[in-house]
Design a protein around this motif. Structure first.
Motif, PDB file in Angstrom:
ATOM      1  N   UNK A 147       6.398  29.953  37.249  1.00 60.02           N
ATOM      2  CA  UNK A 147       4.969  30.232  37.292  1.00 60.02           C
ATOM      3  C   UNK A 147       4.275  28.879  37.376  1.00 60.02           C
ATOM      4  N   UNK A 148       3.886  28.486  38.556  1.00 56.93           N
ATOM      5  CA  UNK A 148       3.359  27.140  38.726  1.00 56.93           C
ATOM      6  C   UNK A 148       4.428  26.128  38.385  1.00 56.93           C
ATOM      7  N   UNK A 149       4.114  25.246  37.468  1.00 57.68           N
ATOM      8  CA  UNK A 149       5.080  24.234  37.036  1.00 57.68           C
ATOM      9  C   UNK A 149       5.862  24.683  35.805  1.00 57.68           C
ATOM     10  N   UNK A 150       5.615  25.888  35.375  1.00 56.31           N
ATOM     11  CA  UNK A 150       6.243  26.405  34.160  1.00 56.31           C
ATOM     12  C   UNK A 150       7.400  27.317  34.529  1.00 56.31           C
TER      13      UNK A 150
ATOM     14  N   UNK B 152       9.739  30.331  33.272  1.00 57.15           N
ATOM     15  CA  UNK B 152       9.800  31.394  32.286  1.00 57.15           C
ATOM     16  C   UNK B 152      11.250  31.810  32.147  1.00 57.15           C
TER      17      UNK B 152
ATOM     18  N   UNK C 290      12.380  35.489  27.908  1.00 56.33           N
ATOM     19  CA  UNK C 290      10.945  35.662  27.718  1.00 56.33           C
ATOM     20  C   UNK C 290      10.405  36.776  28.616  1.00 56.33           C
TER      21      UNK C 290
ATOM     22  N   UNK D  59       7.744  40.930  28.130  1.00 54.40           N
ATOM     23  CA  UNK D  59       6.798  41.258  29.195  1.00 54.40           C
ATOM     24  C   UNK D  59       6.974  42.683  29.709  1.00 54.40           C
TER      25      UNK D  59
ATOM     26  N   UNK E 147       3.735  35.678  29.049  1.00 60.56           N
ATOM     27  CA  UNK E 147       4.457  34.428  28.884  1.00 60.56           C
ATOM     28  C   UNK E 147       3.520  33.305  28.478  1.00 60.56           C
ATOM     29  N   UNK E 148       2.237  33.602  28.495  1.00 64.40           N
ATOM     30  CA  UNK E 148       1.310  32.688  27.837  1.00 64.40           C
ATOM     31  C   UNK E 148       0.298  33.529  27.070  1.00 64.40           C
TER      32      UNK E 148
ATOM     33  N   UNK F  46      -1.870  23.418  30.537  1.00 62.32           N
ATOM     34  CA  UNK F  46      -1.773  23.584  31.975  1.00 62.32           C
ATOM     35  C   UNK F  46      -3.016  24.300  32.489  1.00 62.32           C
TER      36      UNK F  46
ATOM     37  N   UNK G 236      -4.567  27.411  34.370  1.00 66.76           N
ATOM     38  CA  UNK G 236      -4.137  28.781  34.111  1.00 66.76           C
ATOM     39  C   UNK G 236      -3.159  29.309  35.161  1.00 66.76           C
ATOM     40  N   UNK G 237      -3.009  28.596  36.250  1.00 70.25           N
ATOM     41  CA  UNK G 237      -2.009  29.018  37.242  1.00 70.25           C
ATOM     42  C   UNK G 237      -0.655  28.385  36.987  1.00 70.25           C
ATOM     43  N   UNK G 238      -0.533  27.741  35.833  1.00 71.57           N
ATOM     44  CA  UNK G 238       0.749  27.169  35.457  1.00 71.57           C
ATOM     45  C   UNK G 238       1.022  25.793  36.026  1.00 71.57           C
ATOM     46  N   UNK G 239       0.058  25.221  36.708  1.00 71.97           N
ATOM     47  CA  UNK G 239       0.242  23.878  37.262  1.00 71.97           C
ATOM     48  C   UNK G 239      -0.542  22.878  36.422  1.00 71.97           C
TER      49      UNK G 239
ATOM     50  N   UNK H  22      -4.305  27.058  30.009  1.00 75.68           N
ATOM     51  CA  UNK H  22      -3.371  27.871  29.239  1.00 75.68           C
ATOM     52  C   UNK H  22      -2.467  26.943  28.425  1.00 75.68           C
TER      53      UNK H  22
ATOM     54  N   UNK I 248       1.299  26.287  27.140  1.00 79.39           N
ATOM     55  CA  UNK I 248       2.696  26.620  27.370  1.00 79.39           C
ATOM     56  C   UNK I 248       3.344  27.074  26.067  1.00 79.39           C
ATOM     57  N   UNK I 249       4.247  28.057  26.138  1.00 80.73           N
ATOM     58  CA  UNK I 249       4.743  28.744  24.949  1.00 80.73           C
ATOM     59  C   UNK I 249       5.274  27.805  23.879  1.00 80.73           C
TER      60      UNK I 249
ATOM     61  N   UNK J  63     -10.303  34.737  38.545  1.00 75.05           N
ATOM     62  CA  UNK J  63      -9.134  34.196  37.856  1.00 75.05           C
ATOM     63  C   UNK J  63      -8.745  32.925  38.574  1.00 75.05           C
TER      64      UNK J  63
END
Lengths: 271, 547
Positions: free
Chosen positions: A177-180, A182, A186, A239, B34-35, B70, B72-75, B88, B90-91, B516
Motif C-alpha cells: 500500500x504505497x510504501x507500506x 501489509x 495483518x 481486515x 491496516x491503518x 505517511x 494517507x496513500x501510504x507514500x 496516516x 504506520x501500524x 480521499x
C-alpha cells in the motif's frame, strides 16, 4: 444392457430419495421382476443339483462341489477387510448368513491435519489449509441378487460420530500500500467449518462379495450417505473480520448439500 | 430403454445443477484496517478562511516518530490536496497507553510565514483534525500588525547604537516597546555568534480580542494551549492579552539568543485588564507571568514573574528582559497555580422530543466562548479549541482546567467537524453552577435514516471506506451553493453504515462529493429517501487498488 439399465436406475434412486425411488421402482418393476424370476429359477436349479450330488457339510465341500456351487465356498463364513474410501480408511467385519445376504460392520476414519496447498484466486496467492476429523460406524446388509455374479446392492445405517472439516484461506504474499507493506497476518484469514453428525442412511452398489469365495477378495462400491444439512461456521480475522456476517448465507447455501458420496475399495480376507 | 436412460441421466444432471453453489450471494467483506490513526491538517488563509487554501506548500515531517508518518496513500509524498493534508500512522508506530506518538510538521507555503506544528497523538485518538491558519505578512488581517526596524551592526557584532522598536495591533490597547541595547552580541540557535552589517527586527503583534489574531497563535492557532507548569505540560485556556512574536536576523541568519541581560521589552497592561487572581483590574504592585513559545515547541514555557508598574501617569506596564526570541504573552500569575481547580463540563446530548435519546458519539471540534464577568472590556472573548478528537457520549466530560472562576461560563458550540454542525443544532445551557455547565444539543432538522454499502462487483466484495474519506453535500437545486461537510470516516465509525443524518431532508435531491487524498468523486442528483439503503458500486479502478 440389463445390468447397465439397473445401474442407471439405482444411481438415480440414490439421489432422488424414497418418493422418487417408489416411482422409478414402479416403472422398472416389470423388467426387474423378469430378471429376478430367472435368477431365482437358476439358483433353485443349482441348489437342487448340489443337493442331489452331495449331502456333505458345506464347510467340507470338495473343490468340484464348490465349483459347481459357489455359495459352498463361503456359506456361513466370515471375513475381515480393510477399506480405502472417499471418507478415509476403514476396517470391517463381514459375515455370510444367507446365499444372497451378507452382514457387515464397518469403521471409517479420516484425520487430516494442516494439509496445505497454495492456490491462486483472481491473481492472489493464497494458502489453503485443510483439516478433517471423520469417524463413522456403518451397519450394512449386502444383497447379492445373482449367485453367479458378485454384483451387490448395499444398504444400511451409518452413525457419523465425527464429521468435521475446515478450510483456512490466508494470503501468502505481502500487500503493498504505497510504501507500506501489509503483512499477510495483518490482512487476515477466513476459516470455513463444516460439521456433519448423526445417523445417516446408506445406499450403494458395487462388485465384490463381502465374504469372498476365495481366501482373498477385492471389491469396489459406489454409494451415498444421507447426512442432512451440515452445520457451517465462518470466522474471519483482521481486515476480513466482517466477512463472518456471511455465515448465515453460507449456511443457507450448504443446506442443499445433504448427500455425501461414497466410493470404496476393499480388500477382504476370508476367515 | 434408451429414452428412459436419457431421462434419468438428464434428471440427475438437473438435480446436480440445481444444488446451490456454496458461494452464491456470498460476499467477502474487506475493512481496510491496516491503518487506524489519521491526522487531517486543513490549512486556511487567516484573512480569507472560507476559501480553500491553494498556495504551493511543502511539508516536512520530523520528530521522534516522524518515520512512522505517511501520506494517507501510504507514500512519503505528503502533499496538500483540496487544502488539506491527510496523514496516516504506520501500524508499528501506533501509540500505546502512556506512550503517545509525537512528530512535527513544518509547513512552508509561498508568501506565508512558516508554521512549525508539533503533534501528539494519544492511544485511541484515532482521528485528529487540525485547522491551521496561514499568515501572509504582506496581507495581514485586522488585529495583526507587523513592525519592522533595522539597525547597523559594528564589526564586533554589536549594534552601533541602541534600537528601540514599538509595536502593537491597531485594535489593541496593549502595546510593546522593545529596546535592543548596543552592548550585547547575537547568537543563532546553536549558540554561535552571528555577525553582519545590519540587524533586522520584526515584531508581529496579535491583538487580545481579534479572532484572526488568535488563529495566528502557535500550534494550530487556538487559545487552548499547552503550558509547562512545574515541569509538566498542562492544557490551559489562555486569557485575553496581547501576544507578540519577535524575530531578528542578521545577514540572513536567524537570531535566537543574546548575551548578557538580553533585550528589554516594555509591555503595556491596558486599563481595566482583568486580574484573574483577584477578579479586578490590574493595579501597580500586582504580578504577571510571562510565557513564551519558541518555534516547534508544543508547550509554552514560564519565563518568570514580573511586577506591574505605574509610569507615573496612570499607565501600567511590565518590563521583562528576554534572552531568547519567540512568541511572548502575559498571563495572570495565579492562572498557573489554579490549574488544579479544573472545571468539568458535562456535555449532555439530548435529541428532540419524540426521537430516541441515544448518545451522539463521534469526533468533535468545539468553539469555546468564555464569558467573563466584572470587566466590560473583556467580558467576551472568542476562543477556539484545537480540534482534537473528543468522543462525546451522553455524559462525556470535557475538561478545561485553569478556569476556576464561578462566573466564567464556558459555551461550547460544536463546529462542522465530524457529524455535528453548529448551524444544525440549537444549543442551550442549563445547570450553570460552580462545578459545571450542562450544554443541551438539539438538532434543528428531522433528518433521514439511511444506510449504504460499497461493493466491488468483480471481486464480489463489500468494502468499508478507509479512514480519512470525507463526504460533502449540497442540494442539487442550489447550483451556486458550496459543498458542506457531511461526514468523515474514521477508525471508530468505518463499520457503521447506517444512521440518522440530520443534515439531509427527506425526498430531496442532493449532490455528494467524496474526498480521499487526491481523489474526488462526485455523485449528483441523488434523491434521498428516508429508510433507503443505497448500494454503491465502486469503480473498477478503486477496487483494483484494494485487491
Amino acid at each position: 444392457m440389463k445390468k447397465n439399465s439397473i445401474f442407471a436406475l439405482v444411481l438415480g434412486l440414490s439421489l432422488l430419495g424414497t418418493s422418487a425411488q417408489a416411482q422409478l421402482f414402479k416403472n422398472k418393476s416389470t423388467e426387474k421382476e423378469t430378471t429376478e424370476e430367472k435368477a431365482t429359477e437358476e439358483t433353485a436349479t443349482e441348489e437342487k443339483a448340489a443337493t442331489k450330488k452331495s449331502k456333505t457339510d458345506p464347510k467340507k465341500a470338495t473343490k468340484e462341489e464348490i465349483k459347481a456351487d459357489h455359495f459352498l465356498g463361503y456359506d456361513g463364513k466370515g471375513a475381515v477387510a480393510i477399506n480405502v474410501s472417499s471418507i478415509g480408511l476403514g476396517v470391517e467385519y463381514a459375515h455370510n448368513f444367507h446365499r444372497h445376504f451378507n452382514g457387515r460392520v464397518r469403521l471409517n476414519f479420516l484425520t487430516l491435519s494442516d494439509l496445505s496447498q497454495e492456490l491462486e484466486f483472481n491473481g492472489i496467492n493464497t494458502l489453503v489449509t485443510a483439516n478433517a476429523d471423520v469417524f463413522n460406524v456403518d451397519f450394512l446388509v449386502e444383497y447379492l441378487p445373482f449367485p453367479q455374479s458378485n454384483f451387490k446392492i448395499v444398504g444400511g445405517l451409518s452413525y457419523v460420530s465425527a464429521g468435521k472439516g475446515d478450510i483456512n484461506i490466508a494470503f501468502v504474499d505481502e500487500i503493498a500500500y504505497g510504501d507500506i507493506s501489509i503483512a499477510p497476518e495483518d490482512v487476515g484469514d477466513m476459516t470455513i467449518g463444516i460439521d456433519y453428525s448423526g445417523v445417516a442412511p446408506y445406499f450403494g452398489i458395487g462388485f465384490g462379495r463381502a465374504v469372498p469365495r476365495k481366501a482373498v477378495g477385492f471389491a469396489v462400491e459406489l454409494g451415498t450417505l444421507y447426512v442432512g444439512s451440515p452445520d457451517v461456521s465462518l470466522t474471519a480475522t483482521n481486515m476480513l473480520s466482517e466477512t463472518s456476517v456471511e455465515q448465515g448465507q453460507l449456511q443457507e447455501n450448504f443446506n442443499d448439500y445433504k448427500w455425501m458420496p461414497f466410493i470404496n475399495m476393499r480388500l477382504s480376507f476370508r476367515l | 430403454m434408451k429414452r428412459t436412460k436419457i431421462t434419468l441421466l438428464s434428471l440427475l444432471a438437473v438435480i446436480v445443477l440445481s444444488c446451490t453453489s456454496p458461494t452464491e450471494n456470498f460476499n467477502i467483506h474487506l475493512s481496510p484496517t491496516f491503518y487506524k490513526y489519521v491526522i487531517e491538517v486543513e490549512l486556511y488563509d487567516i484573512i480569507d478562511p472560507d476559501t480553500r487554501f491553494a498556495a504551493n506548500t511543502t511539508v516536512a515531517i520530523s520528530g521522534q516518530d516522524g518515520a512512522g508518518i505517511y501520506n494517507i496513500d501510504g507514500t512519503k509524498n505528503v502533499e496538500l490536496n483540496f487544502g488539506s493534508l491527510q496523514l496516516m500512522v504506520e501500524r508499528s508506530f501506533e501509540p500505546l497507553p502512556g506512550a503517545p506518538l509525537k512528530f512535527t510538521l513544518t509547513l512552508n507555503a509561498n508568501d506565508y510565514n512558516e508554521i512549525i506544528l508539533p503533534i501528539t497523538i494519544e492511544e485511541a485518538d484515532y482521528f485528529q483534525k487540525l485547522e491551521v491558519g496561514m499568515l501572509n505578512p504582506n496581507n495581514l488581517p485586522a488585529g495583526i500588525t507587523n513592525s519592522t526596524k533595522t539597525a547597523t551592526v559594528t564589526t564586533s557584532g554589536q549594534l552601533s547604537q541602541p534600537l528601540v522598536i514599538q509595536a502593537g495591533s491597531n485594535d489593541s490597547l496593549s502595546k510593546v516597546e522593545m529596546t535592543v541595547p548596543n552592548d550585547i552580541t547575537f547568537s543563532d540557535a546553536d549558540g554561535n555568534q552571528v555577525t553582519g552589517s545590519n540587524l533586522n527586527v520584526n515584531i508581529l503583534s496579535l491583538s487580545d480580542t481579534s479572532v484572526s489574531a488568535q488563529q495566528a497563535l502557535p500550534n494550530g492557532g487556538s487559545m487552548v494551549q499547552t503550558v509547562m507548569v512545574n515541569g509538566a505540560p498542562v492544557s490551559l485556556v489562555l486569557p485575553p492579552s496581547a501576544t507578540f512574536k519577535v524575530d531578528m536576523d542578521m545577514g540572513g541568519t536567524a537570531i535566537t539568543q543574546f548575551s548578557g541581560q538580553g533585550v528589554q521589552m516594555k509591555i503595556d497592561i491596558p486599563n481595566n485588564m482583568l486580574n484573574e487572581d483577584f477578579d479586578r483590574a490590574y493595579q501597580a504592585g500586582d504580578s504577571v507571568t510571562l510565557i513564551s513559545n519558541s518555534a516547534g515547541d508544543a508547550a509554552w514555557e514560564n519565563d518568570g514573574t514580573f511586577l506591574v508598574q505605574d509610569d507615573g501617569q496612570g499607565n501600567l506596564f511590565v518590563d521583562p528582559n528576554i534572552t531568547h526570541l519567540s512568541f511572548k504573552k502575559i498571563v495572570s500569575r495565579n492562572l498557573l497555580i489554579a490549574i488544579n481547580a479544573s472545571q468539568n463540563f458535562d456535555i449532555s446530548h439530548r435529541l428532540k422530543p419524540g426521537t430516541n435519546t441515544s448518545p451522539i458519539s463521534g469526533n468533535y471540534a468545539f468553539l469555546v466562548f468564555v464569558q467573563r464577568g466584572g470587566n466590560p472590556r473583556f467580558d467576551f472573548s472568542f476562543r477556539r479549541t484545537k480540534t482534537s478528537t473528543i468522543t462525546a457520549t451522553k455524559s462525556a466530560l470535557l475538561s478545561i482546567p485553569g478556569l476556576a472562576k464561578a462566573n466564567n461560563v464556558i459555551v461550547i458550540i460544536p463546529t462542522s467537524f465530524g457529524t455535528i454542525n453548529s448551524s444544525l443544532y440549537d444549543i442551550t445551557f442549563t445547570d450553570v453552577t460552580a462545578s459545571g455547565t450542562t450544554i443541551e444539543v438539539n438538532p434543528k432538522g428531522v433528518g433521514v435514516d439511511v444506510s449504504f454499502s460499497l461493493y466491488c462487483a468483480g471481486d464480489n466484495a463489500i468494502i468499508d471506506p478507509p479512514a480519512g474519506v470525507k463526504m460533502f453535500y449540497k442540494k442539487s437545486s442550489d447550483v451556486n451553493a458550496s459543498y458542506q461537510h457531511l461526514y468523515t470516516f474514521t477508525q471508530q465509525n468505518i463499520t457503521v453504515n447506517s444512521g440518522r443524518v440530520y443534515q439531509l431532508e427527506d425526498n430531496t435531491d442532493y449532490d455528494f462529493r467524496a474526498l480521499f487524498n487526491d481523489t474526488q468523486v462526485d455523485t449528483n442528483n441523488v434523491t434521498v429517501i428516508d429508510g433507503t439503503h443505497y448500494n454503491v458500486t465502486l469503480p473498477a479502478s478503486a477496487c483494483a487498488q484494494l485487491f
